[in-house]
Design an enzyme around this catalytic site. Structure first.
Site, PDB file in Angstrom:
ATOM      1  N   CYS A 312      40.612  31.323  36.904  1.00 35.38           N
ATOM      2  CA  CYS A 312      40.718  32.194  35.720  1.00 35.38           C
ATOM      3  C   CYS A 312      41.669  31.638  34.661  1.00 35.38           C
ATOM      4  CB  CYS A 312      41.120  33.599  36.139  1.00 35.38           C
ATOM      5  SG  CYS A 312      42.756  33.724  36.911  1.00 35.38           S
ATOM      6  N   HIS A 365      45.251  38.085  37.496  1.00 37.67           N
ATOM      7  CA  HIS A 365      44.003  37.645  36.865  1.00 37.67           C
ATOM      8  C   HIS A 365      44.125  37.703  35.348  1.00 37.67           C
ATOM      9  CE1 HIS A 365      39.782  36.619  37.108  1.00 37.67           C
ATOM     10  NE2 HIS A 365      39.445  37.622  36.316  1.00 37.67           N
ATOM     11  N   HIS A 377      35.299  35.577  31.888  1.00 36.47           N
ATOM     12  CA  HIS A 377      36.337  35.097  32.809  1.00 36.47           C
ATOM     13  C   HIS A 377      35.726  34.317  33.966  1.00 36.47           C
ATOM     14  CE1 HIS A 377      36.030  38.933  35.530  1.00 36.47           C
ATOM     15  NE2 HIS A 377      34.947  38.835  34.772  1.00 36.47           N
TER      16      HIS A 377
END
Length: 404
Positions: A312, A365, A377
């Site tokens: 990510c 994240h 993402h």
């Protein structure tokens, strides 16, 4: 002796007695057989004199015999005896239960036939191109792209059209996206049905306002984060009270209480694409459109390669790098850079962070906001780079790196 169509005549009643004894001992072996002593089914009571009877029935098991005296000769004919009725015969009929074929998919031990409704797939089309498939506004490559079908995504085929070059385009609906794709890239009909269990997936749909995602299958386990009503999570395993699901945190799976979710069989759906983001700077539009080019590429934990595998924070770092912005490597450190903003200030190209709390140390994240409540993402090893609803779980921080 005269034999004709299972009928024979005997000149002596003694011979009849011998035959009857041989056939399951119809006549008692202790009886003195003569014209005055015929027994039936081993009944010890003597009957009337045979000379005076017609059509006497002698039964044994599945066979019976009709005996007639005529001209001092006895004619015995074999007939079918009626079957005796038992309580079991009259109480119920035996039912043949056809067992449902066990269809196993990615979730082991679960019969996918319990969730798959093949009647829904009469007009099914599945993307077999092996990459994202452009969904266009009309039949032809000159038309605007209104969405993209991920690999193995499913769609309902609404009709067909040909462009000026004779190429056949299928009009499809996949999720909220309606448009045209080149038909040769789709598996249809029986070919599509064969692929159903392999490309579809069991998911949980959140059936409450906020659902806790726990680290372990226990109400006393830590809550990793929460997701909103209507969101979907891919199922890894199902137990009596808990469902193990795929998540975007560092660990690959987590758990949700089974009583708060609905389990259903779904295909990956097309995603809406807004090629033009009106009202924003050209740089923001270019950054978002560049990020979308990598949809479907692999997720690799710790990876930094946009085409070979990336996680990510590696994804956001590399996208910004292409436009001259240098940011740090991890999601937690990226959350401290740029300018912290509110949700209402979000613009396409800004960063959205997710954590188990409000602190920087809880962040696990990061995603890029692309407008219309959506993010792009590098999600997890199962999904790779994808577009999701921003509020699939509650964000904890928003940051603007761009200088405008």
């Amino acid at each position: 002796m005269i034999l004709n169509n299972k009928m024979f005549k005997l000149s002596s009643l003694c011979i009849i007695g011998t035959i009857a004894v041989a056939m399951n001992q119809i006549i008692s072996s202790n009886a003195s057989f003569g014209l005055n002593t015929i027994t039936k089914n081993n009944d010890e009571k003597a009957s009337n004199v045979v000379e005076e009877q017609k059509d006497v029935e002698i039964s044994s098991g599945d066979l019976s015999f009709d005996a007639t005296v005529k001209d001092d000769k006895v004619v015995v004919e074999e007939t079918s005896a009626p079957q005796a009725e038992t309580p079991e015969d009259t109480a119920k009929e035996e039912k043949v239960v056809e067992e449902k074929e066990f269809l196993e998919g990615a979730v082991k031990g679960i019969n996918y036939n319990d969730y798959i409704n093949y009647d829904k797939y009469v007009n099914l089309g599945i993307n077999t191109a092996g990459q994202y498939l452009n969904v266009r506004k009309g039949p032809g490559k000159s038309n605007d792209v209104v969405g993209k079908m991920p690999p193995n995504a499913g769609a309902t085929i609404l009709g067909e059209s040909k462009d000026a070059e004779g190429t056949v385009w299928a009009k499809v609906q996949s999720g909220d996206v309606v448009g045209y794709v080149i038909k040769t890239y789709l598996a249809t009909g029986e070919d599509a049905k064969v692929l159903v269990k392999d490309v579809g997936r069991l998911v949980v749909k959140v059936d409450c306002d906020i659902l806790n995602i726990r680290e372990k299958a226990s109400t006393s386990s830590e809550v990793l984060y929460q997701i909103s009503k209507g969101e979907e999570l891919e199922i890894i395993n199902i137990t009596e009270e808990w469902v193990e699901v795929g998540v975007d945190v560092g660990q690959e799976t987590a758990f949700v209480a089974k009583e708060y979710v609905k389990i259903s069989f779904e295909f990956v759906k097309a995603i809406e694409i807004d090629e033009l983001l009106y009202g924003y700077s050209s740089e923001r539009i270019e950054i978002v459109n560049t990020a979308k080019k990598y949809l479907g590429n692999r997720y690799v934990y710790g990876g930094t390669n946009l085409t070979g595998g990336i996680d990510c924070s590696g994804f956001t770092m590399r996208i910004y790098e292409k436009f001259g912005y240098s940011i740090t490597r991890t999601s937690r450190s990226q959350a401290t850079q740029g300018k912290q903003i509110s949700k209402d200030e979000l613009k396409p190209g800004d960063l959205v962070f997710y954590g188990r709390g409000s602190s920087i140390s809880s962040i696990y994240h990061v995603a890029m906001y692309i407008g219309n409540g959506k993010i792009i993402h590098a999600s997890n090893p199962r999904s790779g780079i994808k577009i999701s609803n921003m509020n699939y779980t509650t964000p904890c921080r928003y940051v603007s790196i761009l200088q405008d």
